[in-house]
Design a protein around this motif. Structure first.
Motif, PDB file in Angstrom:
ATOM      1  N   MET A  92       0.845  -1.200   0.000  1.00 28.13           N
ATOM      2  CA  MET A  92       0.000   0.000   0.000  1.00 28.13           C
ATOM      3  C   MET A  92       0.877   1.245   0.000  1.00 28.13           C
ATOM      4  O   MET A  92       1.658   1.455   0.935  1.00 28.13           O
ATOM      5  N   SER A  93       0.813   2.028  -1.045  1.00 34.89           N
ATOM      6  CA  SER A  93       1.679   3.203  -1.102  1.00 34.89           C
ATOM      7  C   SER A  93       0.996   4.379  -0.409  1.00 34.89           C
ATOM      8  O   SER A  93      -0.234   4.439  -0.312  1.00 34.89           O
ATOM      9  N   LEU A  94       1.803   5.289   0.055  1.00 35.12           N
ATOM     10  CA  LEU A  94       1.316   6.381   0.882  1.00 35.12           C
ATOM     11  C   LEU A  94       1.511   7.690   0.114  1.00 35.12           C
ATOM     12  O   LEU A  94       2.632   8.041  -0.230  1.00 35.12           O
ATOM     13  N   THR A  95       0.436   8.405  -0.176  1.00 43.98           N
ATOM     14  CA  THR A  95       0.559   9.663  -0.906  1.00 43.98           C
ATOM     15  C   THR A  95       0.677  10.834   0.065  1.00 43.98           C
ATOM     16  O   THR A  95       0.396  10.692   1.263  1.00 43.98           O
ATOM     17  N   GLU A  96       1.072  11.984  -0.481  1.00 47.76           N
ATOM     18  CA  GLU A  96       1.159  13.182   0.367  1.00 47.76           C
ATOM     19  C   GLU A  96      -0.227  13.567   0.891  1.00 47.76           C
ATOM     20  O   GLU A  96      -0.365  14.072   2.005  1.00 47.76           O
ATOM     21  N   LYS A  97      -1.243  13.277   0.089  1.00 46.07           N
ATOM     22  CA  LYS A  97      -2.618  13.565   0.531  1.00 46.07           C
ATOM     23  C   LYS A  97      -2.975  12.691   1.747  1.00 46.07           C
ATOM     24  O   LYS A  97      -3.576  13.150   2.715  1.00 46.07           O
ATOM     25  N   ASP A  98      -2.577  11.396   1.679  1.00 45.68           N
ATOM     26  CA  ASP A  98      -2.793  10.495   2.825  1.00 45.68           C
ATOM     27  C   ASP A  98      -2.117  11.051   4.081  1.00 45.68           C
ATOM     28  O   ASP A  98      -2.699  11.052   5.168  1.00 45.68           O
ATOM     29  N   VAL A  99      -0.875  11.485   3.915  1.00 51.61           N
ATOM     30  CA  VAL A  99      -0.100  11.949   5.067  1.00 51.61           C
ATOM     31  C   VAL A  99      -0.743  13.195   5.678  1.00 51.61           C
ATOM     32  O   VAL A  99      -0.817  13.336   6.901  1.00 51.61           O
ATOM     33  N   ARG A 100      -1.239  14.078   4.829  1.00 51.01           N
ATOM     34  CA  ARG A 100      -1.922  15.276   5.324  1.00 51.01           C
ATOM     35  C   ARG A 100      -3.149  14.870   6.178  1.00 51.01           C
ATOM     36  O   ARG A 100      -3.396  15.422   7.241  1.00 51.01           O
ATOM     37  N   HIS A 101      -3.890  13.864   5.687  1.00 54.06           N
ATOM     38  CA  HIS A 101      -5.064  13.375   6.404  1.00 54.06           C
ATOM     39  C   HIS A 101      -4.670  12.730   7.742  1.00 54.06           C
ATOM     40  O   HIS A 101      -5.299  12.973   8.785  1.00 54.06           O
ATOM     41  N   ILE A 102      -3.615  11.903   7.720  1.00 52.99           N
ATOM     42  CA  ILE A 102      -3.153  11.242   8.949  1.00 52.99           C
ATOM     43  C   ILE A 102      -2.723  12.291   9.981  1.00 52.99           C
ATOM     44  O   ILE A 102      -3.050  12.190  11.168  1.00 52.99           O
ATOM     45  N   ALA A 103      -1.989  13.301   9.526  1.00 54.24           N
ATOM     46  CA  ALA A 103      -1.530  14.352  10.442  1.00 54.24           C
ATOM     47  C   ALA A 103      -2.726  15.081  11.063  1.00 54.24           C
ATOM     48  O   ALA A 103      -2.697  15.425  12.247  1.00 54.24           O
ATOM     49  N   HIS A 104      -3.772  15.263  10.267  1.00 55.61           N
ATOM     50  CA  HIS A 104      -4.984  15.893  10.827  1.00 55.61           C
ATOM     51  C   HIS A 104      -5.617  14.985  11.888  1.00 55.61           C
ATOM     52  O   HIS A 104      -5.973  15.444  12.981  1.00 55.61           O
ATOM     53  N   LEU A 105      -5.723  13.686  11.568  1.00 53.35           N
ATOM     54  CA  LEU A 105      -6.288  12.747  12.549  1.00 53.35           C
ATOM     55  C   LEU A 105      -5.476  12.745  13.836  1.00 53.35           C
ATOM     56  O   LEU A 105      -6.022  12.618  14.928  1.00 53.35           O
ATOM     57  N   ALA A 106      -4.142  12.856  13.710  1.00 51.09           N
ATOM     58  CA  ALA A 106      -3.257  12.826  14.879  1.00 51.09           C
ATOM     59  C   ALA A 106      -3.159  14.192  15.544  1.00 51.09           C
ATOM     60  O   ALA A 106      -2.481  14.330  16.565  1.00 51.09           O
TER      61      ALA A 106
END
Lengths: 95, 482
Positions: A1-15
């Motif tokens: 499963m590759s991780l996009t910059e959009k995913d990372v932005r979402h994860i950072a918001h969740l965290a």
């Protein structure tokens, strides 16, 4: 499963961690490296294996539902940055 | 002069050859002199220490005795200490003063231990080199350009340099055993639940365990006996009696069976470390034990399993740091959400943020089964490997770390390279087993650690094996040049 910059932005918001745009590519690259590394587990055959939540397979002990703590509010609030009359102060939530 | 042990100092205190006040002042002087070089401490507490030393001397004058009464010790700065700053090596907790003592601190205080300060560590115990500390890296006394290991790197350096005879530590994936190996001392991680986690700042709650770093197995036995035991304030603390660990140290090893996992001696093990560990195994044969090859076929799954389970638990545990109730608070936030985000971004260092983000990802909607559930299943495979192996052997032995102390800065750019440093220790935490590291030789002038692993709650057996080795060899007596 590759991780996009959009995913990372979402994860950072969740965290609830502020992630400036300038740092996004570097953070995403290191996270992708970690996720790529842990992805090797997908190859392990775990058919029928019960998940292990506790290293000794023991159940959480329960205690009687009674108050065990004394009131230490003043002491505990000494570590807070902003309190007033026993309440924690935060930026205005309701206009 | 060789740095003294707890057992040795206790005899001197008993004979009134020295006072706790003198021992404590000596430790404080050494710490002060070492601090610009090693950076082993975050906080030093001379006034409280000397007051505790005087109290210990008064107890001895009243006729009280005890192997720990008046012994100076450092606590890893992850243990809460009432009235003394507890930072967890993070900007997030710079200035935090706990309102209470951790159970470990409380019990050791009751035994008369004198706390001289709080040892440096990786931030929130997340690291294997002590380089993630907000208060700067610790240097290895065996080579100042090298890491002492981590996360209990300050505790390890303080003992290795003879600043204190012992220190507490915590071990979530190797954080006691790996620094003990890299600094040439003894380090014991007990069984999960043997020692209370109350007041020990949480990293990964199904893995965290408190233990000790000492010069000898005998000292580890004395300290563990005082720290271990049931605590109603930790719901995962084991409710079983604590054996007299010191009483079992002398048992002969004739006929005892040592399992040697072939997976521990793969290509990833540095040749000089492999030679030192092999020589230690041969020494055990001379002591009467027998060696048996065992297999831990799922060992290769342990590091990736850990880097799902531990970050997942960390992301949950560290959600308590919100900039509101305690800890760093960003001054410029305009809304509550911004207060959370800016305070957490400003208070946590890069590695801690990475682990929170990894954990948040593996727990997020749609990924839970693929990562967290899968990791919990792999965790059982790993634990089952050990259970099978312990069906035919008393202990398992192998290297603690894949190589001796690496250079500071060498592994900071690639998190996965750093994670792989714990390849031989992490499986032990996943299975909840006790593990111990003792010095067993040198490679390139740097100490090498032998790891002993036992079945659940067999700390006494590990200490017995370690003590017998230390009676027959002198590696644990070697010290870095001052």
């Amino acid at each position: 499963m590759s991780l996009t910059e959009k995913d990372v932005r979402h994860i950072a918001h969740l965290a609830r961690i502020a992630l400036p745009d300038a740092e996004l590519p570097a953070v995403a690259a290191k996270l992708a490296r970690i996720v790529g590394f842990v992805d090797q587990l997908q190859a392990a055959d775990t058919t029928g294996v019960a998940p292990m939540a506790h290293p000794l397979d023991e159940r959480q002990r329960l205690r009687a539902d009674v108050v065990t703590e004394a009131d230490q509010r003043a002491l505990l609030q000494q570590n807070a940055a902003a309190v007033d009359q026993g309440l924690y102060l935060v930026p205005r939530v309701i206009e | 002069m060789a740095s003294p042990t707890i057992a040795g100092l206790a005899r001197q205190l008993e004979a009134r050859e020295v006072s706790s006040h003198e021992l404590t002042q000596r430790a404080l002087d050494r710490i002060a002199a070492s601090q610009p070089v090693l950076n082993a401490f975050i906080t030093v507490t001379p006034e409280q220490a000397l007051a505790a030393a005087d109290a210990a001397d008064a107890r001895r004058a009243r006729g009280e005795t005890g192997p720990l009464l008046g012994i100076p010790l450092a606590h890893k700065d992850i243990f809460c200490t009432a009235g003394v700053p507890t930072t967890c090596a993070s900007k997030m907790l710079a200035g935090f003063v706990s309102p209470y003592d951790a159970t470990v601190v409380e019990r050791l205080n009751a035994a008369g231990v004198v706390t001289v300060g709080k040892a440096n560590m990786d931030e929130f115990a997340m690291g294997s080199s002590n380089e993630t500390s907000f208060f700067g890296p610790v240097k290895n006394p065996w080579g100042l350009a090298r890491s002492p290991g981590g996360s209990s790197g300050g505790s390890a350096a303080a003992v290795a340099a003879g600043l204190v005879p012992a220190a507490t530590g915590t071990d979530t994936g190797g954080s006691i055993r790996q620094p003990a190996a890299l600094t040439g001392i003894t380090g014991l991680k007990p069984t999960y639940g043997r020692v209370s986690r109350y007041g020990m700042i949480a990293f990964a709650s199904s893995l965290d365990q408190a233990g000790v770093l000492t010069r000898t197995a005998e000292d580890a036995a004395l300290l563990l006996g005082a720290m271990a035991g049931f605590d109603p304030r930790d719901s995962t603390c084991a409710d079983r009696p604590v054996p007299d660990y010191a009483a079992g140290l002398g048992a002969p090893l004739r006929g005892r069976r040592i399992g040697v996992p072939k997976e521990f001696f793969d290509d990833g093990l540095e040749p000089g470390s492999a030679a030192a560990v092999r020589a230690a195994l041969a020494e055990y044969e001379r002591l009467g034990a027998t060696l048996h090859e065992v297999s831990l076929p799922n060992l290769g799954l342990s590091v990736p399993t850990y880097y799902i389970v531990a970050p997942a638990e960390a992301s949950s545990n560290l959600s308590r740091f919100d900039g509101v109730r305690f800890g760093y608070r960003h001054p410029g936030a305009g809304s509550l959400e911004e207060l959370y985000k800016l305070s957490r971004a400003g208070g946590f260092g890069a590695e801690v943020q990475r682990r929170i983000l990894t954990g948040t990802y593996v727990l997020s909607a749609g990924y839970y089964d693929a990562y967290y559930l899968k990791a919990q299943q792999c965790r059982r495979l790993i634990a089952d490997d050990f259970r099978r192996a312990f069906g035919s052997v008393d202990v398992i032995a192998g290297p603690t770390a894949p190589a001796p102390a690496f250079r500071l800065g060498e592994k900071v750019d690639d998190p996965v390279q750093m994670y792989l440093n714990d390849i031989y220790t992490i499986a032990v935490n996943l299975a909840g087993l006790p593990g111990l590291s003792i010095p067993c030789g040198f490679s390139g002038g740097l100490p090498v650690g032998l790891q002993l692993i036992g079945p659940h709650f067999e700390e006494g057996r590990l200490l017995n094996f370690a003590h017998q080795y230390q009676q027959a060899t002198g590696w644990h007596l070697r010290e870095p040049a001052a």
